[in-house]
Design a protein around this motif. Structure first.
Motif, short mmCIF file in Angstrom:
data_model
loop_
_atom_site.label_atom_id
_atom_site.label_comp_id
_atom_site.label_asym_id
_atom_site.label_seq_id
_atom_site.Cartn_x
_atom_site.Cartn_y
_atom_site.Cartn_z
N UNK A 1 0.84 -1.20 0.00
CA UNK A 1 0.00 0.00 0.00
C UNK A 1 0.88 1.26 0.00
N UNK A 2 0.33 2.36 -0.53
CA UNK A 2 1.16 3.55 -0.76
C UNK A 2 1.81 4.09 0.52
N UNK A 3 1.11 4.02 1.64
CA UNK A 3 1.70 4.50 2.90
C UNK A 3 2.89 3.64 3.31
N UNK B 1 -5.62 10.45 0.47
CA UNK B 1 -4.69 11.41 1.05
C UNK B 1 -3.53 11.72 0.11
N UNK B 2 -3.11 10.74 -0.66
CA UNK B 2 -2.00 10.95 -1.60
C UNK B 2 -2.44 11.74 -2.83
N UNK B 3 -3.70 11.62 -3.22
CA UNK B 3 -4.17 12.26 -4.45
C UNK B 3 -5.23 13.32 -4.15
N UNK C 1 -0.99 5.68 -6.67
CA UNK C 1 -0.69 7.10 -6.82
C UNK C 1 0.80 7.23 -7.09
N UNK C 2 1.17 8.29 -7.79
CA UNK C 2 2.55 8.37 -8.26
C UNK C 2 3.29 9.65 -7.88
N UNK C 3 2.64 10.81 -7.90
CA UNK C 3 3.36 12.07 -7.74
C UNK C 3 4.15 12.11 -6.44
#
Length: 368
Positions: free
Chosen positions: A71-73, A238-240, A99-101
């Protein structure tokens, strides 16, 4: 290609990537790591990986390719750990997050050390999770988005694609910003809407007790993506957040336009609103695999008698056709019920359709 591949995160995506690499690069050696010890044990038992390790440091130090499938976190934490390890100079690191940025920005410290990081996102999934659901065919014909920064050499990008060639995916190169906007529109935002529809139904159900019963059919299907992992979607939102806040503003304008049409009882505008939505939706590619996993449903009209479900599943099992879900949409005495069977691929659904027609006279239809 030969070399050492280190996969961090041995769930559905990480396990499937491992299987794809093992299939295409038979001389490679794959090491796996997961914080969940059961997943780690299963990955080794199922020969998804060749070896497991107790720490990221141990698995990463001699790797030629590092894939982060968490997961991204968790990916944020993994990148911070990798920054502090003495890695091979020619190692390539990629992730598989939604998410990427922010992830690419966080990988800036690796870039400062001369380490190659290329953001990645295989746009495929399943309604099952964990390494036991991993399949080498998971990514076939799916889009695999890669988000290399400007300093990344074409040779490095091709090397990563070569490592991932066993996915049989369709690689597309875009910027991290483009990635987050596109996935925001066609994946992240629809999940928000699905969750909001469920919340609205739940609130209404306190006053109208028939809501849960009536929502068991089409409403449940329309909102089925709301059953996705809450932890994963918390992190994605939260990331995007900037993209999604903008899309929510646009959505409110759209709903205000609909409200005005209804209030004015504008019959022509209301008709056109649904007509053009239907037209655009019907023109979308039917065979393509997009950001949201497709639901390959088969609807079977079955008589309502004991044992009918085991009869159908028995035929499917005999021909080794796997199902991902099965449920009764409606059953009442003296009329047919509707058995909804979900499959992971269109091929499995087609095989199941033929199988059921071979053994029974039940009517079938595909989900729309």
């Amino acid at each position: 290609m030969d070399g050492r591949v280190f996969i961090i995160g041995l769930g559905l995506i990480g396990g499937s990537l491992a299987l794809c690499i093992k299939k295409e690069h038979k001389d490679s050696f794959i090491i796996g790591y997961d914080v969940n010890k059961d997943q780690t044990r299963l990955a080794r038992m199922l020969n998804v990986v060749d070896e497991t390790t107790e720490s990221i440091e141990q698995g990463a130090k001699n790797a030629d390719l590092i894939l982060i499938a968490t997961p991204v976190k968790e990916t944020e934490k993994v990148l911070q750990i990798l920054e502090c390890i003495q890695l091979k100079r020619n190692v390539i690191i990629s992730d598989a997050g939604s998410t990427k940025k922010e992830i690419v920005q966080l990988a800036g410290n690796l870039k400062n050390k001369g380490i190659t990081f290329i953001g990645g996102h295989p746009m495929a999934g399943s309604h099952k999770s964990g390494v036991t659901a991993a399949k080498a065919i998971l990514f076939e014909n799916a889009f695999y988005l890669l988000t290399p920064e400007e300093h990344i050499l074409e040779e490095q990008l091709h090397q990563l694609q070569n490592w991932l060639s066993g996915t049989k995916a369709r690689f597309i190169k875009i910027t991290p910003e483009e990635h987050d906007y596109l996935t925001g529109v066609i994946s992240h935002f629809p999940h928000i809407i699905a969750a909001s529809l469920v919340h609205q139904a739940e609130k209404t159900s306190t006053k109208q007790k028939l809501i849960p019963s009536l929502a068991a059919g089409g409403f449940r299907d329309v909102t089925r993506i709301a059953s996705s992992s809450p932890e994963m979607w918390r992190d994605i939102l939260l990331h995007n957040k900037d993209v999604l806040l903008s899309l929510l503003d646009d959505w409110q304008e759209e709903m205000h336009k609909v409200a005005k049409m209804i209030a004015a009882a504008n019959s022509a505008e209301i008709f056109n609103y649904f007509f053009y939505a239907k037209q655009f939706r019907d023109e979308l590619p039917q065979k393509e695999r997009g950001a949201i996993p497709s639901f390959y449903d088969l609807f079977v009209d079955v008589p309502d008698y004991p044992g009918v479900i085991s009869e159908i599943t028995g035929y499917l099992a005999k021909e080794e056709i796997s199902i991902t879900n099965i449920r009764i949409l409606e059953t009442r005495e003296d009329i047919n019920g509707i058995l909804v069977i979900s499959f992971q691929t269109e091929e499995d659904r087609t095989r199941a359709d033929l199988c059921i027609h071979k053994h029974t006279n039940y009517e079938t239809s595909e989900g729309l």
